[in-house]
Design a protein around this motif. Structure first.
Motif, PDB file in Angstrom:
ATOM      1  N   GLU A 139      61.737  28.725 -24.911  1.00  0.00           N
ATOM      2  CA  GLU A 139      62.396  28.909 -23.619  1.00  0.00           C
ATOM      3  C   GLU A 139      61.420  29.336 -22.528  1.00  0.00           C
ATOM      4  O   GLU A 139      61.540  28.919 -21.368  1.00  0.00           O
ATOM      5  CB  GLU A 139      63.529  29.928 -23.749  1.00  0.00           C
ATOM      6  N   LYS A 143      60.692  27.184 -19.018  1.00  0.00           N
ATOM      7  CA  LYS A 143      60.810  27.741 -17.667  1.00  0.00           C
ATOM      8  C   LYS A 143      59.570  27.429 -16.837  1.00  0.00           C
ATOM      9  O   LYS A 143      59.658  27.167 -15.631  1.00  0.00           O
ATOM     10  CB  LYS A 143      61.050  29.241 -17.737  1.00  0.00           C
ATOM     11  N   GLN A 146      59.854  23.832 -15.895  1.00  0.00           N
ATOM     12  CA  GLN A 146      60.881  23.699 -14.865  1.00  0.00           C
ATOM     13  C   GLN A 146      60.311  24.023 -13.479  1.00  0.00           C
ATOM     14  O   GLN A 146      60.656  23.373 -12.483  1.00  0.00           O
ATOM     15  CB  GLN A 146      62.043  24.627 -15.195  1.00  0.00           C
TER      16      GLN A 146
END
Length: 222
Positions: A139, A143, A146
Motif C-alpha cells: 500500500e 500511494k 498514485q
C-alpha cells in the motif's frame, strides 16, 4: 561478476550520457530532474518507468517498440543496468535513461502526475511477513505511484511469483482500485498486450526453462 568487472562497468556508467547517478542526499534535498524530465529528453512525450530494471532488457525493449515514449529504468545496481545503458547508446535510442537510486525514493524523483506508466518486472516477492514493507506493490508503494502517475496512468506487474500475483490482486481489490487485466500464465492464456509476450528478460528466460508460469496484472491507482 568479478570485482574488476564491476568496477569497469561502474566507471563506464560515469561516461554514459543516458545514466544518472544522484546521491540519496541530492534526491532528498531536491532532485534536479524532478519535474524537468521532458527537458532532459528534449520532448513532451509520455514518461514510462521500469522499477527494479535489472539488466535493462525491458526498458530497452519497450523503447524500441515505442519511440514516441520516454523510458527510464531505475535500479540501485548500476553494474546490472550497464548492459541496457550500453545497448541503448549503441542503438542510438534517445528515449532511454537509467537512474541509479533506491526505488523507495520514486516520489522524490518525479513531480506529481509526471509519469504515464510504471512497469514492475520480476520483483523480489518478499514472501516473509516481516518483509511486507519491501514489496513493490504494497500500500505504501501504491500511494507513491498514485502521486507521480497522471490520472488514468497504468501500472504493469509481470512476475513468476504466484504469491506476488495473488497478494497484489487481493490488495488492489481490497483498496477498490481498478484491475484492467490479470493473467495467471501469459504464454498459455490469450489476451496479454504484445509487449508482455514480446520482451523477455534474462531472469524470465530462466523461469521459462524451469516451466514456471509467468503472470501479469495491469491496473490503475488513480
Amino acid at each position: 561478476m568479478g570485482s574488476k568487472n564491476k568496477l569497469k562497468r561502474f566507471n563506464e556508467n560515469e561516461t554514459f550520457s543516458n545514466v544518472i547517478q544522484p546521491s540519496r542526499q541530492e534526491v532528498e534535498e531536491g532532485f534536479q530532474f524532478k519535474g524537468q524530465w521532458h527537458e532532459h529528453f528534449k520532448n513532451e512525450n509520455p514518461i514510462v518507468l521500469e522499477l527494479g530494471c535489472g539488466k535493462g532488457e525491458y526498458t530497452v525493449g519497450l523503447a524500441r517498440l515505442h519511440p514516441d515514449k520516454n523510458f527510464i529504468g531505475i535500479d540501485i545496481k548500476g553494474a546490472r543496468f550497464w548492459r541496457g545503458a550500453k545497448t541503448a547508446l549503441q542503438e542510438n535510442l534517445e528515449n532511454v535513461a537509467f537512474l541509479r537510486t533506491q526505488i523507495e525514493l520514486v516520489d522524490l524523483l518525479f513531480e506529481v502526475h509526471e509519469v504515464s506508466e510504471i512497469w514492475i518486472t520480476f520483483p523480489d516477492p518478499q514472501i516473509k511477513y516481516k518483509r511486507t514493507k519491501h514489496r513493490m506493490t504494497n500500500e505504501g508503494f501504491l500511494k507513491k505511484y498514485q502521486k507521480i502517475l497522471r490520472p488514468g496512468g497504468l501500472v504493469h506487474l509481470k512476475t513468476d511469483s504466484e504469491f506476488m500475483h495473488g497478494y497484489t490482486l487481493g490488495l488492489l481489490h481490497g483498496l477498490g482500485l481498478e484491475v484492467l487485466y490479470a493473467n495467471h500464465d501469459v504464454y498459455k492464456n490469450e489476451g496479454s498486450p504484445g509487449e508482455v509476450l514480446g520482451i523477455q528478460t534474462f531472469y524470465e528466460n530462466q523461469y521459462l526453462e524451469k516451466q514456471k508460469a509467468i503472470t501479469y496484472i495491469q491496473f490503475r491507482v488513480n
